[in-house]
Scaffold this motif. Structure first.
Motif, short mmCIF file in Angstrom:
data_model
loop_
_atom_site.label_atom_id
_atom_site.label_comp_id
_atom_site.label_asym_id
_atom_site.label_seq_id
_atom_site.Cartn_x
_atom_site.Cartn_y
_atom_site.Cartn_z
N ALA A 137 4.85 -6.21 -17.44
CA ALA A 137 3.97 -5.88 -18.57
C ALA A 137 3.74 -4.38 -18.71
O ALA A 137 3.88 -3.81 -19.80
N ILE A 138 3.36 -3.71 -17.63
CA ILE A 138 3.06 -2.27 -17.71
C ILE A 138 4.32 -1.48 -18.01
O ILE A 138 4.30 -0.52 -18.78
N ALA A 139 5.44 -1.88 -17.42
CA ALA A 139 6.71 -1.19 -17.68
C ALA A 139 7.12 -1.34 -19.14
O ALA A 139 7.65 -0.40 -19.76
N ILE A 140 6.89 -2.52 -19.71
CA ILE A 140 7.19 -2.74 -21.13
C ILE A 140 6.34 -1.82 -21.99
O ILE A 140 6.84 -1.15 -22.91
N LYS A 141 5.05 -1.77 -21.70
CA LYS A 141 4.14 -0.92 -22.48
C LYS A 141 4.57 0.55 -22.40
O LYS A 141 4.59 1.25 -23.42
N ALA A 142 4.93 1.01 -21.21
CA ALA A 142 5.34 2.41 -21.03
C ALA A 142 6.61 2.72 -21.82
O ALA A 142 6.71 3.75 -22.49
N THR A 143 7.58 1.81 -21.76
CA THR A 143 8.84 2.02 -22.47
C THR A 143 8.63 2.03 -23.97
O THR A 143 9.26 2.83 -24.69
N CYS A 144 7.73 1.19 -24.46
CA CYS A 144 7.42 1.18 -25.89
C CYS A 144 6.74 2.47 -26.31
O CYS A 144 6.83 2.88 -27.48
N ASN A 145 6.07 3.14 -25.39
CA ASN A 145 5.45 4.43 -25.70
C ASN A 145 6.48 5.56 -25.79
O ASN A 145 6.19 6.61 -26.36
N VAL A 146 7.65 5.34 -25.21
CA VAL A 146 8.74 6.32 -25.34
C VAL A 146 9.38 6.21 -26.71
O VAL A 146 9.69 7.20 -27.36
N ARG A 147 9.61 4.94 -27.15
CA ARG A 147 10.20 4.70 -28.48
C ARG A 147 9.36 3.69 -29.23
O ARG A 147 9.26 2.52 -28.84
N ARG A 148 8.76 4.13 -30.34
CA ARG A 148 7.89 3.26 -31.12
C ARG A 148 8.67 2.34 -32.05
O ARG A 148 8.08 1.46 -32.68
N ASP A 149 9.98 2.56 -32.15
CA ASP A 149 10.77 1.74 -33.07
C ASP A 149 11.65 0.73 -32.34
O ASP A 149 12.67 0.28 -32.84
N LEU A 150 11.22 0.36 -31.14
CA LEU A 150 11.94 -0.66 -30.36
C LEU A 150 11.91 -2.02 -31.03
O LEU A 150 10.95 -2.38 -31.71
#
Length: 340
Positions: free
Chosen positions: A312-325
């Motif tokens: 969960a936290i890793a997903i949230k962090a990665t989505c913060n790198v790219r908002r258009d995932l």
């Protein structure tokens, strides 16, 4: 009366319907993932009573959903079909449409797909996630698309679930070098799986991900490797897994002082060699073989797959790198992200 209204009425009049469907969905999907499996193991793994499992298996057997043999219980073709249909029914009964919108808004990303269940407990849920990602990728393919893939169990599930279609003008290539020891989940193996399914051109990186920089600079001039690196700027679709920082640090065999540094800096995920915190900020840059972070940010379409509470936290962090995932995840991870 629409389907949603019908479901609401059923849940009021027969509230145990959802509970029964969840149980049978979990049983059938677990049988599929571990077949052939015995009743006792099935009961132990799902924390159910043996009598309850026996009754459900008898029901499945009468419906021709399972085959009960000496070596264990397996799904029949009818069982495979009903499991796929049950997944769609569960999607509506659990009102995952609302969960999708809540998750998309919380993460602030382009698009979300959620599969009912927990992929960390049940491998079949991961296969359903892989099929969802594969179908979405097929829907956006263009005649000369270049698809790049990372490694990992999630991306391998995507590869296994690609349909066999004819796209000879498409190129599938490795987005990064090899990590760890599992050959089946390496990017090169996944390139081969997808390339064969699509009848597409294939480009692989026969290099470990943590190769010395000076050696890499020399090898990059060899024709085969140079050709792959030149294509990195032309990637239009990337299929990536999402890795936890602590797990990826172990896979990379990083020294203990570096692992401690990552922990001190609150690193929660790894993206193309860089370790990031929950806000998506790089806290520990690193070298890796494959596309770099700048190239990653320029790829038009990124399909990310990951599930389970632990991600969960890793997903949230990665989505913060790219908002258009475009995120493909499971119900377990979605609820964890929303509730925490």
């Amino acid at each position: 009366m629409d389907d949603k209204e019908l479901i609401r009425i059923q849940q009021k009049i027969i509230p145990e319907v959802l509970e029964m469907m969840e149980l049978r969905y979990e049983l059938l999907s677990y049988i599929r993932a571990h077949q052939p499996i015995g009743r006792r193991n099935l009961a132990n793994e799902l924390s159910l009573g043996e009598r309850q499992v026996r009754n459900e298996v008898e029901f499945f057997n009468k419906q021709n959903f399972v085959l009960v043999e000496r070596q264990g219980i397996s799904l029949t073709s009818s069982g495979e079909q009903i499991l796929g249909q049950l997944k769609e029914v569960m999607y509506h009964y659990k009102n995952l449409e609302d969960l999708i919108e809540k998750l998309r808004e919380k993460l602030g990303i382009k698009k979300v797909f959620i599969v009912p269940g927990d992929s960390q407990k049940n491998k079949t849920i991961l296969e359903f996630m892989g099929k969802t990602a594969a179908n979405y990728t097929i829907s956006i393919l263009k005649n000369h698309s270049i698809i790049a893939v990372t490694g990992g169990s999630g991306v391998a599930a995507v590869a296994r679930n690609f349909p066999e279609v004819h796209y000879p003008n498409i190129t599938v290539l490795s987005a990064r070098g090899g990590i760890g020891r599992s050959h089946s989940t390496q990017a090169n193996s996944i390139v081969s799986m997808i390339g064969n399914k699509l009848d597409a051109q294939q480009e692989v990186l026969h290099l470990p991900d943590n190769i010395d920089k000076d050696i890499l600079n020399v090898l990059r001039e060899t024709p085969d490797i140079k050709d792959v690196f030149c294509k990195f700027n032309d990637i239009d679709i990337l299929i990536q897994g999402i890795g936890r920082a602590d797990v990826m640090a172990q896979w990379r065999n990083l020294p203990q002082d570096v692992i401690k540094h990552l922990k001190d800096k609150n690193a929660v995920a790894e993206t193309f060699g860089h370790f990031i915190n929950e806000n998506g900020q790089i806290v520990c840059p690193s070298s890796n073989v494959g596309i770099n972070i700048d190239q990653y940010l320029k790829i038009p379409t990124v399909v990310a797959i990951a599930g389970g509470k632990d991600k969960a936290i890793a997903i949230k962090a990665t989505c913060n790198v790219r908002r258009d995932l475009i995120l493909i995840t499971d119900e377990s991870a979605a609820n964890e992200i929303i509730n925490n």
